[in-house]
Scaffold this motif. Sequence first.
Motif, PDB file in Angstrom:
ATOM      1  N   VAL A 109      48.183  14.876  38.269  1.00 37.20           N
ATOM      2  CA  VAL A 109      48.954  16.107  38.201  1.00 37.20           C
ATOM      3  C   VAL A 109      48.147  17.149  38.971  1.00 37.20           C
ATOM      4  CG1 VAL A 109      49.850  17.917  36.687  1.00 37.20           C
ATOM      5  CG2 VAL A 109      49.982  15.525  35.975  1.00 37.20           C
ATOM      6  N   ARG A 110      48.842  17.920  39.784  1.00 37.62           N
ATOM      7  CA  ARG A 110      48.204  18.973  40.576  1.00 37.62           C
ATOM      8  C   ARG A 110      49.018  20.243  40.375  1.00 37.62           C
ATOM      9  NH1 ARG A 110      48.847  17.207  46.129  1.00 37.62           N
ATOM     10  NH2 ARG A 110      47.310  15.676  45.544  1.00 37.62           N
ATOM     11  N   ILE A 111      48.334  21.345  40.157  1.00 39.41           N
ATOM     12  CA  ILE A 111      49.023  22.620  39.966  1.00 39.41           C
ATOM     13  C   ILE A 111      48.519  23.611  41.014  1.00 39.41           C
ATOM     14  CG2 ILE A 111      47.385  23.448  38.231  1.00 39.41           C
ATOM     15  CD1 ILE A 111      49.780  24.761  36.805  1.00 39.41           C
ATOM     16  N   LYS A 112      49.458  24.369  41.571  1.00 41.14           N
ATOM     17  CA  LYS A 112      49.122  25.385  42.570  1.00 41.14           C
ATOM     18  C   LYS A 112      49.575  26.721  41.991  1.00 41.14           C
ATOM     19  CE  LYS A 112      49.972  24.416  46.869  1.00 41.14           C
ATOM     20  NZ  LYS A 112      50.648  24.222  48.174  1.00 41.14           N
ATOM     21  N   PHE A 113      48.664  27.690  41.958  1.00 40.35           N
ATOM     22  CA  PHE A 113      48.985  28.987  41.367  1.00 40.35           C
ATOM     23  C   PHE A 113      48.279  30.104  42.113  1.00 40.35           C
ATOM     24  CE2 PHE A 113      45.242  27.337  39.360  1.00 40.35           C
ATOM     25  CZ  PHE A 113      44.424  28.421  39.134  1.00 40.35           C
ATOM     26  N   LYS A 114      48.786  31.305  41.903  1.00 41.47           N
ATOM     27  CA  LYS A 114      48.227  32.475  42.569  1.00 41.47           C
ATOM     28  C   LYS A 114      47.954  33.534  41.508  1.00 41.47           C
ATOM     29  CE  LYS A 114      50.681  35.373  45.128  1.00 41.47           C
ATOM     30  NZ  LYS A 114      51.503  35.919  46.201  1.00 41.47           N
ATOM     31  N   VAL A 115      46.772  34.140  41.561  1.00 37.87           N
ATOM     32  CA  VAL A 115      46.422  35.241  40.673  1.00 37.87           C
ATOM     33  C   VAL A 115      46.790  36.519  41.407  1.00 37.87           C
ATOM     34  CG1 VAL A 115      44.578  36.377  39.392  1.00 37.87           C
ATOM     35  CG2 VAL A 115      44.552  33.890  39.666  1.00 37.87           C
ATOM     36  N   ASN A 116      47.704  37.295  40.825  1.00 39.90           N
ATOM     37  CA  ASN A 116      48.241  38.470  41.502  1.00 39.90           C
ATOM     38  C   ASN A 116      47.380  39.712  41.326  1.00 39.90           C
ATOM     39  OD1 ASN A 116      50.531  37.028  42.395  1.00 39.90           O
ATOM     40  ND2 ASN A 116      51.386  37.191  40.354  1.00 39.90           N
ATOM     41  N   HIS A 117      46.907  39.955  40.131  1.00 40.87           N
ATOM     42  CA  HIS A 117      46.080  41.123  39.840  1.00 40.87           C
ATOM     43  C   HIS A 117      45.322  40.826  38.549  1.00 40.87           C
ATOM     44  CE1 HIS A 117      48.883  42.353  36.675  1.00 40.87           C
ATOM     45  NE2 HIS A 117      49.849  42.064  37.536  1.00 40.87           N
ATOM     46  N   SER A 118      44.340  41.613  38.240  1.00 38.32           N
ATOM     47  CA  SER A 118      43.520  41.444  37.039  1.00 38.32           C
ATOM     48  C   SER A 118      42.662  40.186  37.136  1.00 38.32           C
ATOM     49  CB  SER A 118      44.378  41.374  35.777  1.00 38.32           C
ATOM     50  OG  SER A 118      45.135  42.547  35.628  1.00 38.32           O
ATOM     51  N   ILE A 119      41.911  39.966  36.101  1.00 39.48           N
ATOM     52  CA  ILE A 119      41.065  38.786  35.978  1.00 39.48           C
ATOM     53  C   ILE A 119      41.677  37.939  34.874  1.00 39.48           C
ATOM     54  CG2 ILE A 119      38.743  37.963  35.446  1.00 39.48           C
ATOM     55  CD1 ILE A 119      38.861  39.749  37.940  1.00 39.48           C
ATOM     56  N   ILE A 120      41.801  36.647  35.104  1.00 38.19           N
ATOM     57  CA  ILE A 120      42.286  35.757  34.056  1.00 38.19           C
ATOM     58  C   ILE A 120      41.119  34.879  33.630  1.00 38.19           C
ATOM     59  CG2 ILE A 120      44.676  35.810  34.827  1.00 38.19           C
ATOM     60  CD1 ILE A 120      44.180  33.041  36.097  1.00 38.19           C
ATOM     61  N   SER A 121      41.031  34.613  32.325  1.00 36.92           N
ATOM     62  CA  SER A 121      39.908  33.798  31.859  1.00 36.92           C
ATOM     63  C   SER A 121      40.381  32.758  30.855  1.00 36.92           C
ATOM     64  CB  SER A 121      38.833  34.684  31.220  1.00 36.92           C
ATOM     65  OG  SER A 121      39.334  35.286  30.055  1.00 36.92           O
ATOM     66  N   GLY A 122      39.710  31.630  30.873  1.00 37.31           N
ATOM     67  CA  GLY A 122      40.001  30.560  29.933  1.00 37.31           C
ATOM     68  C   GLY A 122      41.418  30.042  30.050  1.00 37.31           C
ATOM     69  N   VAL A 123      41.927  29.916  31.261  1.00 33.32           N
ATOM     70  CA  VAL A 123      43.305  29.478  31.459  1.00 33.32           C
ATOM     71  C   VAL A 123      43.386  27.961  31.343  1.00 33.32           C
ATOM     72  CG1 VAL A 123      45.269  29.497  33.045  1.00 33.32           C
ATOM     73  CG2 VAL A 123      43.754  31.459  32.925  1.00 33.32           C
ATOM     74  N   LYS A 124      44.376  27.491  30.574  1.00 34.83           N
ATOM     75  CA  LYS A 124      44.564  26.058  30.330  1.00 34.83           C
ATOM     76  C   LYS A 124      45.978  25.644  30.718  1.00 34.83           C
ATOM     77  CE  LYS A 124      41.519  26.010  26.333  1.00 34.83           C
ATOM     78  NZ  LYS A 124      41.431  25.802  24.895  1.00 34.83           N
ATOM     79  N   TYR A 125      46.075  24.384  31.146  1.00 36.59           N
ATOM     80  CA  TYR A 125      47.370  23.758  31.398  1.00 36.59           C
ATOM     81  C   TYR A 125      47.594  22.777  30.257  1.00 36.59           C
ATOM     82  CZ  TYR A 125      50.832  20.598  33.377  1.00 36.59           C
ATOM     83  OH  TYR A 125      51.948  19.833  33.583  1.00 36.59           O
ATOM     84  N   PRO A 148      41.887  37.904  41.414  1.00 32.99           N
ATOM     85  CA  PRO A 148      42.837  37.903  42.525  1.00 32.99           C
ATOM     86  C   PRO A 148      42.092  37.719  43.847  1.00 32.99           C
ATOM     87  CG  PRO A 148      42.557  40.108  41.642  1.00 32.99           C
ATOM     88  CD  PRO A 148      41.778  39.189  40.755  1.00 32.99           C
ATOM     89  N   THR A 149      42.679  36.962  44.739  1.00 32.04           N
ATOM     90  CA  THR A 149      42.050  36.773  46.048  1.00 32.04           C
ATOM     91  C   THR A 149      42.617  37.799  47.015  1.00 32.04           C
ATOM     92  OG1 THR A 149      43.711  35.114  46.604  1.00 32.04           O
ATOM     93  CG2 THR A 149      41.616  34.303  45.763  1.00 32.04           C
ATOM     94  N   PRO A 150      41.748  38.435  47.793  1.00 31.55           N
ATOM     95  CA  PRO A 150      42.219  39.463  48.729  1.00 31.55           C
ATOM     96  C   PRO A 150      43.229  38.921  49.736  1.00 31.55           C
ATOM     97  CG  PRO A 150      39.806  39.365  48.700  1.00 31.55           C
ATOM     98  CD  PRO A 150      40.312  38.250  47.852  1.00 31.55           C
ATOM     99  N   THR A 151      43.100  37.656  50.116  1.00 34.49           N
ATOM    100  CA  THR A 151      44.002  37.074  51.105  1.00 34.49           C
ATOM    101  C   THR A 151      45.281  36.543  50.478  1.00 34.49           C
ATOM    102  OG1 THR A 151      42.955  34.909  50.889  1.00 34.49           O
ATOM    103  CG2 THR A 151      42.075  36.399  52.588  1.00 34.49           C
ATOM    104  N   GLY A 152      45.318  36.447  49.150  1.00 32.82           N
ATOM    105  CA  GLY A 152      46.506  35.932  48.473  1.00 32.82           C
ATOM    106  C   GLY A 152      46.611  34.418  48.504  1.00 32.82           C
TER     107      GLY A 152
END
Length: 192
Positions: A109-125, A148-152
């Motif tokens: 299983v592969r997941i692709k996601f983007k962090v838009n703003h803020s910091i996320i921590s301890g994220v689980k699938y 969030p990554t500056p390049t998106g």
Amino acid sequence: MSTPPHEEDDFAPSSTPGYKPGGVKNVDELAQLDAEDESLARWKASLGIVPGAAAAVASGPKVTILSLELASPSMPADKTLSMELANPAEMESMKKNPVHIKEGVLYNVRIKFKVNHSIISGVKYIQVVKRSGIKVDKMEQMLGSYGPTPTGEPHVKNFPEEESPSGLLARSGTYNVRSRVVDDDGEIYAGT
């Protein structure tokens, strides 16, 4: 679409006794914490936390799940099953046309996601597999902590290899797979 209350227990993430997530802080507050610790400063920089950086405007979801993929070494690379979760029409099509997977096949299983703003921590699938309404498997994998990554650019996480059910009992039935992305604070970013 909401999950029935009796199914919420299936999606409860595991927790470490005694661990309590810290309070919500903005980027500038995080940058000032333990500023003298060099290794912590490098880790913060990898998340995009730098002193004096203006916090991104917090509009829209913190995280956007772009796709969920099933990849198998027994399938050609161009035949990877990809579900574009950001496309509502494709999601409806997936619900109407179930996916057929051969028995005993190894897959990731592969997941692709983007962090838009803020910091996320301890994220689980979390992925729950049911057959005839009975839970037969639960997978819980740590995605990690991201800024969030500056390049998106999206983040991609590959999970360990799994094997699809096989045998006489596995052949006779339909499996229902539901998944969720959740963080330490219990905030749900996506669910299918």
